[in-house]
Motif scaffolding. Structure first.
Motif, short mmCIF file in Angstrom:
data_model
loop_
_atom_site.label_atom_id
_atom_site.label_comp_id
_atom_site.label_asym_id
_atom_site.label_seq_id
_atom_site.Cartn_x
_atom_site.Cartn_y
_atom_site.Cartn_z
N GLY A 80 37.07 31.55 46.32
CA GLY A 80 35.47 30.09 46.70
C GLY A 80 34.98 29.91 45.85
O GLY A 80 34.73 30.76 44.87
N ARG A 140 31.00 42.92 33.98
CA ARG A 140 29.75 42.58 34.82
C ARG A 140 28.88 43.31 34.78
O ARG A 140 29.34 43.92 35.56
CB ARG A 140 29.62 40.48 35.27
CG ARG A 140 29.73 41.29 36.39
CD ARG A 140 29.01 39.88 37.89
NE ARG A 140 29.09 40.20 38.90
CZ ARG A 140 28.91 40.95 39.82
NH1 ARG A 140 28.35 41.89 39.21
NH2 ARG A 140 29.11 40.52 41.08
N ARG A 179 25.11 44.02 40.21
CA ARG A 179 23.53 43.00 41.17
C ARG A 179 23.04 44.11 41.81
O ARG A 179 23.31 44.85 41.48
CB ARG A 179 24.18 42.09 42.27
CG ARG A 179 24.99 41.20 41.15
CD ARG A 179 25.52 39.68 42.09
NE ARG A 179 25.94 38.56 41.62
CZ ARG A 179 26.73 38.05 42.42
NH1 ARG A 179 27.53 38.89 42.64
NH2 ARG A 179 27.38 36.93 40.98
N TYR A 207 32.95 47.12 43.18
CA TYR A 207 33.56 46.45 41.82
C TYR A 207 33.35 47.89 41.05
O TYR A 207 32.98 48.80 41.72
CB TYR A 207 33.43 45.84 40.44
CG TYR A 207 32.86 44.30 41.19
CD1 TYR A 207 34.26 43.23 40.68
CD2 TYR A 207 31.83 43.85 41.23
CE1 TYR A 207 34.60 42.03 40.82
CE2 TYR A 207 31.68 42.33 41.31
CZ TYR A 207 33.15 41.18 41.50
OH TYR A 207 33.13 40.12 41.82
N TYR A 210 35.67 34.92 33.48
CA TYR A 210 35.10 34.21 34.47
C TYR A 210 33.63 34.32 33.96
O TYR A 210 32.95 35.24 33.94
CB TYR A 210 34.95 34.69 35.77
CG TYR A 210 33.96 34.15 36.75
CD1 TYR A 210 34.73 33.05 36.93
CD2 TYR A 210 33.53 34.39 37.21
CE1 TYR A 210 34.06 31.77 38.37
CE2 TYR A 210 32.02 33.17 37.61
CZ TYR A 210 32.90 32.58 38.28
OH TYR A 210 31.85 31.47 39.47
N GLY A 245 39.37 42.02 37.32
CA GLY A 245 41.13 41.89 37.18
C GLY A 245 41.11 42.93 38.23
O GLY A 245 40.62 43.93 38.79
N GLU A 260 39.57 39.15 46.34
CA GLU A 260 38.62 37.89 46.74
C GLU A 260 38.68 37.99 45.59
O GLU A 260 38.04 38.39 44.17
CB GLU A 260 37.08 38.85 46.93
CG GLU A 260 36.44 37.50 47.67
CD GLU A 260 35.37 38.68 47.74
OE1 GLU A 260 35.36 39.30 48.38
OE2 GLU A 260 33.48 38.75 47.49
N ILE A 261 39.37 37.10 44.63
CA ILE A 261 39.09 36.47 43.30
C ILE A 261 39.76 35.21 42.48
O ILE A 261 39.34 33.99 43.93
CB ILE A 261 40.69 37.52 42.69
CG1 ILE A 261 42.04 36.48 43.30
CG2 ILE A 261 41.22 38.80 42.49
CD1 ILE A 261 42.94 36.70 42.69
N GLU A 262 38.88 34.74 41.66
CA GLU A 262 38.94 33.76 41.28
C GLU A 262 40.12 32.24 40.88
O GLU A 262 41.51 33.13 41.59
CB GLU A 262 37.93 33.13 40.25
CG GLU A 262 38.00 33.92 38.89
CD GLU A 262 39.54 33.56 38.47
OE1 GLU A 262 40.61 33.76 38.56
OE2 GLU A 262 39.89 32.30 38.13
N GLY A 303 42.98 33.70 38.68
CA GLY A 303 44.20 34.42 39.42
C GLY A 303 44.91 34.62 40.22
O GLY A 303 45.62 35.02 40.11
N ARG A 325 28.23 28.16 36.66
CA ARG A 325 29.40 28.95 37.81
C ARG A 325 29.26 27.34 38.51
O ARG A 325 30.24 27.15 39.32
CB ARG A 325 28.31 29.91 39.16
CG ARG A 325 28.21 31.48 38.54
CD ARG A 325 27.81 32.48 39.00
NE ARG A 325 28.03 33.41 38.48
CZ ARG A 325 29.10 34.90 39.19
NH1 ARG A 325 28.84 34.71 39.73
NH2 ARG A 325 29.30 35.84 38.83
P1 5GP Z 1 30.76 37.44 41.10
O1 5GP Z 1 30.45 37.77 39.33
O2 5GP Z 1 30.85 36.62 41.19
O3 5GP Z 1 30.93 39.11 41.47
O4 5GP Z 1 32.52 37.44 40.68
C1 5GP Z 1 32.85 35.69 40.17
C2 5GP Z 1 34.10 35.32 40.60
O5 5GP Z 1 35.11 36.32 39.68
C3 5GP Z 1 34.48 35.26 41.71
O6 5GP Z 1 35.00 34.45 41.92
C4 5GP Z 1 35.09 36.26 42.29
O7 5GP Z 1 36.04 36.26 43.59
C5 5GP Z 1 36.26 36.93 40.73
N1 5GP Z 1 36.90 37.82 40.73
C6 5GP Z 1 36.26 38.71 41.42
N2 5GP Z 1 37.40 40.20 41.36
C7 5GP Z 1 38.34 39.06 40.76
C8 5GP Z 1 40.02 40.02 39.67
O8 5GP Z 1 40.35 40.38 40.27
N3 5GP Z 1 40.37 38.73 39.89
C9 5GP Z 1 39.70 37.76 39.22
N4 5GP Z 1 41.30 36.73 39.22
N5 5GP Z 1 38.92 37.17 40.44
C10 5GP Z 1 37.89 37.67 40.14
#
Ligand code: 5GP
Length: 202
Positions: free
Chosen positions: A11, A39, A42, A51, A74, A80, A99-101, A104, A146
């Protein structure tokens, strides 16, 4: 024992993935796949829970050693899914939430066609922008990146199996929608290819 389902929830930023998945994770049936990322944490995020916060060198080493089920970059950072942990959860019969983009998610779909892909969307782009700004956890520069990324992400909804809308105050409804999707998938004939044989032989 039946293997658990691999459930991908994607999402755009501000869609409420974390909150909705938090509801699902109140039940032992679901396990969160803790991703690795380069990253910075937060405020309030805990290493090993939200994470695995690691360096770029460490991340690249894990890629080289084949330890990632999938990964992507991203907004200038690596993200990953650790492979070993993911497989262990599925083998235990519990459902794994990734919960991935979108990139992925597309890789997961290629590697594990049996995965269930769900996209969570705010009611509109305008609402998403308002929510993202309201969250107040990112700088303006990150917010703009974003939002830009959202324009590439949302059209890929066509490649997903389900879309769930997160309307105002709708977190519980979204979690219910996902639980219903999971129930239906668990009963899908595609996942019970031996149903007839097992029926007569057990
Ligand atoms: P955030 O920085 O907001 O936590 O995550 C940024 C984006 O990276 C979000 O869309 C999240 O779902 C995605 N994301 C988090 N972990 C992974 C992962 O292991 N693999 C992939 N492909 N995307 C991820």
């Amino acid at each position: 024992m039946k293997r658990g389902l691999m459930i991908v929830v994607s999402g755009p930023a501000g869609s409420g993935k974390g909150t909705v998945n938090g509801k699902l994770l109140e039940s032992d049936e679901y396990v969160y796949s803790v991703s690795a990322t380069t990253r910075a944490p937060r405020p309030g995020e805990i290493n090993g829970i939200n994470y695995h916060f690691i360096t770029k060198e460490d991340f690249k080493g894990r890629i080289d050693r084949g330890e990632m089920l999938e990964y992507t970059t991203y907004c200038d950072n690596y993200y990953g899914t650790p492979l070993k942990e993911a497989l262990a959860v599925l083998e235990s019969g519990r459902n794994l939430i990734l919960e991935i983009e979108v990139e992925g998610a597309m890789n997961v779909k290629k590697l594990y066609p049996e995965a269930v892909l769900i996209m969570l969307l705010p009611p509109s782009f305008a609402v998403q922008e308002a929510r993202l700004r309201g969250r107040g956890t990112e700088t303006e520069d990150v917010i703009l990146k974003r939002l830009e990324r959202t324009r590439e992400e949302v059209p890929l909804v066509d490649q997903y199996d389900y879309v769930v809308y997160n309307r105002d105050g709708g977190v519980e409804i979204c979690a219910d929608d996902i639980r219903s999707i999971v129930r239906a998938e668990q009963c899908s004939v595609r996942r019970h290819k031996e149903a007839s044989k097992e029926y007569f032989n057990s």
